[in-house]
Design an enzyme around this catalytic site. Structure first.
Site, short mmCIF file in Angstrom:
data_model
loop_
_atom_site.label_atom_id
_atom_site.label_comp_id
_atom_site.label_asym_id
_atom_site.label_seq_id
_atom_site.Cartn_x
_atom_site.Cartn_y
_atom_site.Cartn_z
NE ARG A 109 2.01 -0.46 11.80
CZ ARG A 109 1.66 -0.12 10.61
NH1 ARG A 109 2.54 -0.38 9.54
NH2 ARG A 109 0.60 0.44 10.39
NE ARG A 112 -0.75 0.79 4.85
CZ ARG A 112 -1.38 1.22 6.07
NH1 ARG A 112 -2.70 0.85 6.02
NH2 ARG A 112 -0.77 1.57 7.07
NE ARG A 163 1.93 4.51 7.98
CZ ARG A 163 0.81 4.35 8.98
NH1 ARG A 163 -0.27 4.36 8.70
NH2 ARG A 163 0.97 3.74 10.05
P1 AMP Z 1 -1.57 3.98 12.66
O1 AMP Z 1 -1.50 5.12 11.48
O2 AMP Z 1 -3.06 4.26 13.23
O3 AMP Z 1 -1.29 2.85 12.07
O4 AMP Z 1 -0.32 4.62 13.76
C1 AMP Z 1 0.83 4.60 13.11
C2 AMP Z 1 1.86 4.39 14.49
O5 AMP Z 1 1.66 5.61 15.47
C3 AMP Z 1 1.59 3.29 15.61
O6 AMP Z 1 2.30 2.07 15.01
C4 AMP Z 1 2.26 3.85 16.81
O7 AMP Z 1 3.65 3.75 16.90
C5 AMP Z 1 1.74 5.22 16.61
N1 AMP Z 1 0.13 5.55 17.48
C6 AMP Z 1 -1.04 5.82 16.42
N2 AMP Z 1 -1.77 6.01 17.46
C7 AMP Z 1 -1.55 5.51 18.76
C8 AMP Z 1 -1.98 5.57 19.89
N3 AMP Z 1 -3.39 5.69 20.16
N4 AMP Z 1 -1.28 5.01 20.97
C9 AMP Z 1 0.01 4.75 20.63
N5 AMP Z 1 0.64 5.18 19.60
C10 AMP Z 1 0.07 5.36 18.44
#
Ligand code: AMP
Length: 211
Positions: free
Chosen positions: A168, A125, A157
């Site tokens: 993750r 993606r 990303r």
């Molecule tokens: P995402 O775009 O939601 O996949 O988030 C990307 C990264 O941001 C994650 O792998 C975490 O490192 C961090 N992250 C996003 N949201 C949170 C959250 N609510 N708490 C802690 N880390 C977060």
């Protein structure tokens, strides 16, 4: 309405949250987008968050809450939260914040996607650095490498690279998956089969909400 999107990384939370927010005319609040923006701008919180994100770990609650709390508190019409809460402490903090406003969470949409589909999706993606839209292999924009709404070049990303994807998923299983039970017990969880095209999944969400 106050809605949370739950599901593993790559389940399509961002894509579905965006569509639903448009349909319900309420804001879409993505913790990942807000964190990536802070990292890009090089703010003090962004600089602290960066290394955790690169490693596929959760950013400490204090940083996430500082970036998000105002946005959550200010919204009067409701919101769709995408990527937050990601652990029990954050879920309790969200409950507390809503309670202080005499509100409560209406619904948690839990996108169900197999681990294999998650790995396949994340490794194929591309993301728009401006609006956060995600394009999958086969989409015309993915092939062109340009966002259809913003016209800017898409990128992969850093945390969508294979070594970080595994981490993750592990982080999701350990910290975020327990929220499924937490919200099930409270009677607000709704499972949505998340495999299929974004349009098909959205139709299931719309049906399930009776919209
Ligand atoms: P995402 O775009 O939601 O996949 O988030 C990307 C990264 O941001 C994650 O792998 C975490 O490192 C961090 N992250 C996003 N949201 C949170 C959250 N609510 N708490 C802690 N880390 C977060």
């Amino acid at each position: 309405m106050y809605i949370v999107m739950l599901g593993p990384p790559g389940a399509g939370k961002g894509t579905q949250a965006k569509k639903l927010a448009e349909k319900l005319n309420i804001p879409h609040i993505s913790s990942g987008d807000i964190l990536r923006e802070a990292v890009k701008k090089g703010t003090p919180l962004g600089r602290q968050a960066e290394s955790y994100m690169k490693e596929g770990k959760l950013v400490p609650d204090s940083i996430v809450l500082e970036l998000l709390k105002n946005k959550i508190e200010e919204e009067k019409r409701g919101f769709i939260l995408d990527g937050f809460p990601r652990n029990l402490q954050q879920a309790e903090e969200l409950d507390r914040t809503l309670r202080e406003k005499d509100k409560k969470l209406d619904l948690v949409l839990n996108l169900l996607v197999s681990e294999k589909a998650v790995v396949d999706r994340l490794s194929a993606r591309l993301t728009c650095p401006k609006c956060g839209s995600v394009y999958r292999k086969g989409d015309a924009s993915y092939e062109r490498g340009v966002c259809e709404s913003c016209g800017v070049r898409l990128y992969q990303r850093e945390d969508d690279k294979p070594s970080v994807i595994k981490k993750r998923i592990k982080t999701y299983l350990e910290s975020t998956h327990p929220l499924v039970d937490y919200y099930k017990k409270r009677g607000v969880l709704r499972d949505i089969p998340g495999e299929g095209s974004p349009e098909e999944v959205f139709e299931k969400i719309v049906d399930s909400l009776g919209l």
